[in-house]
Write a protein that holds these residues in place. Structure first.
Motif, PDB file in Angstrom:
ATOM      1  N   THR A 140      39.976  49.855  33.150  1.00 30.11           N
ATOM      2  CA  THR A 140      40.098  48.400  33.251  1.00 30.11           C
ATOM      3  C   THR A 140      41.561  47.978  33.236  1.00 30.11           C
ATOM      4  O   THR A 140      41.923  46.971  33.844  1.00 30.11           O
ATOM      5  CB  THR A 140      39.328  47.716  32.117  1.00 30.11           C
ATOM      6  OG1 THR A 140      39.718  48.290  30.872  1.00 30.11           O
ATOM      7  CG2 THR A 140      37.844  47.900  32.310  1.00 30.11           C
ATOM      8  N   THR A 141      42.418  48.747  32.577  1.00 28.16           N
ATOM      9  CA  THR A 141      43.858  48.465  32.611  1.00 28.16           C
ATOM     10  C   THR A 141      44.394  48.616  34.026  1.00 28.16           C
ATOM     11  O   THR A 141      45.209  47.817  34.483  1.00 28.16           O
ATOM     12  CB  THR A 141      44.605  49.418  31.661  1.00 28.16           C
ATOM     13  OG1 THR A 141      44.055  49.290  30.355  1.00 28.16           O
ATOM     14  CG2 THR A 141      46.084  49.116  31.630  1.00 28.16           C
ATOM     15  N   ALA A 142      43.936  49.637  34.745  1.00 24.04           N
ATOM     16  CA  ALA A 142      44.389  49.868  36.116  1.00 24.04           C
ATOM     17  C   ALA A 142      43.922  48.752  37.048  1.00 24.04           C
ATOM     18  O   ALA A 142      44.644  48.376  37.979  1.00 24.04           O
ATOM     19  CB  ALA A 142      43.896  51.214  36.621  1.00 24.04           C
ATOM     20  N   ILE A 143      42.736  48.214  36.801  1.00 22.22           N
ATOM     21  CA  ILE A 143      42.242  47.097  37.621  1.00 22.22           C
ATOM     22  C   ILE A 143      43.162  45.895  37.440  1.00 22.22           C
ATOM     23  O   ILE A 143      43.497  45.197  38.407  1.00 22.22           O
ATOM     24  CB  ILE A 143      40.790  46.765  37.245  1.00 22.22           C
ATOM     25  CG1 ILE A 143      39.873  47.930  37.664  1.00 22.22           C
ATOM     26  CG2 ILE A 143      40.336  45.468  37.907  1.00 22.22           C
ATOM     27  CD1 ILE A 143      38.456  47.806  37.175  1.00 22.22           C
ATOM     28  N   LYS A 144      43.631  45.651  36.211  1.00 20.48           N
ATOM     29  CA  LYS A 144      44.559  44.546  35.970  1.00 20.48           C
ATOM     30  C   LYS A 144      45.909  44.805  36.622  1.00 20.48           C
ATOM     31  O   LYS A 144      46.554  43.884  37.135  1.00 20.48           O
ATOM     32  CB  LYS A 144      44.736  44.330  34.463  1.00 20.48           C
ATOM     33  CG  LYS A 144      43.487  43.823  33.790  1.00 20.48           C
ATOM     34  CD  LYS A 144      43.668  43.745  32.293  1.00 20.48           C
ATOM     35  CE  LYS A 144      42.362  43.369  31.627  1.00 20.48           C
ATOM     36  NZ  LYS A 144      42.462  43.360  30.170  1.00 20.48           N
ATOM     37  N   ILE A 145      46.348  46.070  36.653  1.00 22.13           N
ATOM     38  CA  ILE A 145      47.606  46.419  37.321  1.00 22.13           C
ATOM     39  C   ILE A 145      47.494  46.169  38.820  1.00 22.13           C
ATOM     40  O   ILE A 145      48.423  45.650  39.446  1.00 22.13           O
ATOM     41  CB  ILE A 145      47.974  47.888  37.023  1.00 22.13           C
ATOM     42  CG1 ILE A 145      48.372  48.043  35.562  1.00 22.13           C
ATOM     43  CG2 ILE A 145      49.092  48.379  37.932  1.00 22.13           C
ATOM     44  CD1 ILE A 145      48.525  49.485  35.113  1.00 22.13           C
ATOM     45  N   ILE A 146      46.342  46.502  39.412  1.00 20.91           N
ATOM     46  CA  ILE A 146      46.131  46.265  40.840  1.00 20.91           C
ATOM     47  C   ILE A 146      46.115  44.767  41.135  1.00 20.91           C
ATOM     48  O   ILE A 146      46.670  44.320  42.140  1.00 20.91           O
ATOM     49  CB  ILE A 146      44.834  46.948  41.315  1.00 20.91           C
ATOM     50  CG1 ILE A 146      45.045  48.462  41.313  1.00 20.91           C
ATOM     51  CG2 ILE A 146      44.429  46.468  42.693  1.00 20.91           C
ATOM     52  CD1 ILE A 146      43.795  49.261  41.589  1.00 20.91           C
ATOM     53  N   ASP A 147      45.510  43.980  40.255  1.00 24.33           N
ATOM     54  CA  ASP A 147      45.521  42.529  40.430  1.00 24.33           C
ATOM     55  C   ASP A 147      46.946  41.985  40.396  1.00 24.33           C
ATOM     56  O   ASP A 147      47.291  41.059  41.131  1.00 24.33           O
ATOM     57  CB  ASP A 147      44.688  41.842  39.348  1.00 24.33           C
ATOM     58  CG  ASP A 147      43.202  42.037  39.555  1.00 24.33           C
ATOM     59  OD1 ASP A 147      42.793  42.412  40.674  1.00 24.33           O
ATOM     60  OD2 ASP A 147      42.449  41.828  38.587  1.00 24.33           O
ATOM     61  N   ARG A 148      47.784  42.569  39.540  1.00 24.06           N
ATOM     62  CA  ARG A 148      49.151  42.097  39.387  1.00 24.06           C
ATOM     63  C   ARG A 148      50.052  42.540  40.532  1.00 24.06           C
ATOM     64  O   ARG A 148      50.786  41.731  41.097  1.00 24.06           O
ATOM     65  CB  ARG A 148      49.710  42.617  38.054  1.00 24.06           C
ATOM     66  CG  ARG A 148      51.088  42.098  37.724  1.00 24.06           C
ATOM     67  CD  ARG A 148      51.643  42.789  36.499  1.00 24.06           C
ATOM     68  NE  ARG A 148      51.928  44.187  36.819  1.00 24.06           N
ATOM     69  CZ  ARG A 148      51.992  45.165  35.931  1.00 24.06           C
ATOM     70  NH1 ARG A 148      51.759  44.921  34.663  1.00 24.06           N
ATOM     71  NH2 ARG A 148      52.270  46.390  36.293  1.00 24.06           N
ATOM     72  N   ASP A 149      50.007  43.842  40.896  1.00 17.81           N
ATOM     73  CA  ASP A 149      50.966  44.412  41.849  1.00 17.81           C
ATOM     74  C   ASP A 149      50.456  44.507  43.280  1.00 17.81           C
ATOM     75  O   ASP A 149      51.248  44.615  44.206  1.00 17.81           O
ATOM     76  CB  ASP A 149      51.388  45.818  41.404  1.00 17.81           C
ATOM     77  CG  ASP A 149      52.095  45.801  40.066  1.00 17.81           C
ATOM     78  OD1 ASP A 149      52.574  44.719  39.655  1.00 17.81           O
ATOM     79  OD2 ASP A 149      52.169  46.866  39.432  1.00 17.81           O
ATOM     80  N   GLY A 150      49.148  44.537  43.466  1.00 16.41           N
ATOM     81  CA  GLY A 150      48.581  44.703  44.794  1.00 16.41           C
ATOM     82  C   GLY A 150      48.172  46.151  45.025  1.00 16.41           C
ATOM     83  O   GLY A 150      48.809  47.084  44.533  1.00 16.41           O
ATOM     84  N   ILE A 151      47.103  46.341  45.794  1.00 17.41           N
ATOM     85  CA  ILE A 151      46.547  47.675  45.990  1.00 17.41           C
ATOM     86  C   ILE A 151      47.489  48.584  46.774  1.00 17.41           C
ATOM     87  O   ILE A 151      47.604  49.775  46.485  1.00 17.41           O
ATOM     88  CB  ILE A 151      45.144  47.608  46.655  1.00 17.41           C
ATOM     89  CG1 ILE A 151      44.516  48.998  46.757  1.00 17.41           C
ATOM     90  CG2 ILE A 151      45.215  46.954  48.006  1.00 17.41           C
ATOM     91  CD1 ILE A 151      44.230  49.650  45.438  1.00 17.41           C
ATOM     92  N   ASP A 152      48.206  48.059  47.753  1.00 15.92           N
ATOM     93  CA  ASP A 152      49.091  48.904  48.567  1.00 15.92           C
ATOM     94  C   ASP A 152      50.241  49.476  47.738  1.00 15.92           C
ATOM     95  O   ASP A 152      50.602  50.642  47.884  1.00 15.92           O
ATOM     96  CB  ASP A 152      49.628  48.120  49.760  1.00 15.92           C
ATOM     97  CG  ASP A 152      48.518  47.782  50.754  1.00 15.92           C
ATOM     98  OD1 ASP A 152      47.762  48.710  51.097  1.00 15.92           O
ATOM     99  OD2 ASP A 152      48.408  46.613  51.144  1.00 15.92           O
ATOM    100  N   ALA A 153      50.805  48.671  46.850  1.00 12.80           N
ATOM    101  CA  ALA A 153      51.897  49.149  45.998  1.00 12.80           C
ATOM    102  C   ALA A 153      51.396  50.170  44.991  1.00 12.80           C
ATOM    103  O   ALA A 153      52.068  51.165  44.707  1.00 12.80           O
ATOM    104  CB  ALA A 153      52.550  47.975  45.276  1.00 12.80           C
ATOM    105  N   VAL A 154      50.195  49.959  44.463  1.00 15.15           N
ATOM    106  CA  VAL A 154      49.653  50.864  43.454  1.00 15.15           C
ATOM    107  C   VAL A 154      49.264  52.201  44.073  1.00 15.15           C
ATOM    108  O   VAL A 154      49.507  53.257  43.493  1.00 15.15           O
ATOM    109  CB  VAL A 154      48.449  50.205  42.741  1.00 15.15           C
ATOM    110  CG1 VAL A 154      47.751  51.183  41.835  1.00 15.15           C
ATOM    111  CG2 VAL A 154      48.910  48.996  41.954  1.00 15.15           C
ATOM    112  N   VAL A 155      48.690  52.192  45.264  1.00 19.89           N
ATOM    113  CA  VAL A 155      48.286  53.437  45.933  1.00 19.89           C
ATOM    114  C   VAL A 155      49.517  54.223  46.389  1.00 19.89           C
ATOM    115  O   VAL A 155      49.491  55.454  46.442  1.00 19.89           O
ATOM    116  CB  VAL A 155      47.338  53.131  47.110  1.00 19.89           C
ATOM    117  CG1 VAL A 155      47.123  54.345  47.981  1.00 19.89           C
ATOM    118  CG2 VAL A 155      45.999  52.645  46.571  1.00 19.89           C
ATOM    119  N   ALA A 156      50.623  53.544  46.659  1.00 22.74           N
ATOM    120  CA  ALA A 156      51.834  54.236  47.105  1.00 22.74           C
ATOM    121  C   ALA A 156      52.443  55.098  46.006  1.00 22.74           C
ATOM    122  O   ALA A 156      53.059  56.123  46.295  1.00 22.74           O
ATOM    123  CB  ALA A 156      52.860  53.213  47.594  1.00 22.74           C
TER     124      ALA A 156
END
Length: 77
Positions: A52-68
């Protein structure tokens, strides 16, 4: 399903349950992992096991930045 988050690397932690008489038995704390599907900017879809922490990080930074980030380390996502 694997018990490790693809983004944060969260995995189960271990310890003891301590009863009223102070008897100790081993136990484990599992992270709150969920399978989520995301669509990247190039139109591809990725499926990730996330805490659930990672879901909040994706909401904050965006999926493309997180997957990179894991791809830069050489992980296959």
């Amino acid at each position: 399903m694997s018990t490790v988050c693809d983004v944060t690397g969260a995995k189960p932690s271990f310890g003891n349950t301590v009863s009223h008489s102070h008897r100790r038995t081993r136990r484990r704390w599992n992270p709150n992992l969920q399978r989520r599907r995301f669509r990247l900017a190039d139109g591809r879809t990725v499926r990730l096991t996330l805490s659930t922490t990672a879901i909040k990080i994706i909401d904050r930074d965006g999926i493309d930045a997180v997957v990179a980030r894991p791809r830069a380390r050489g992980a296959k996502i």
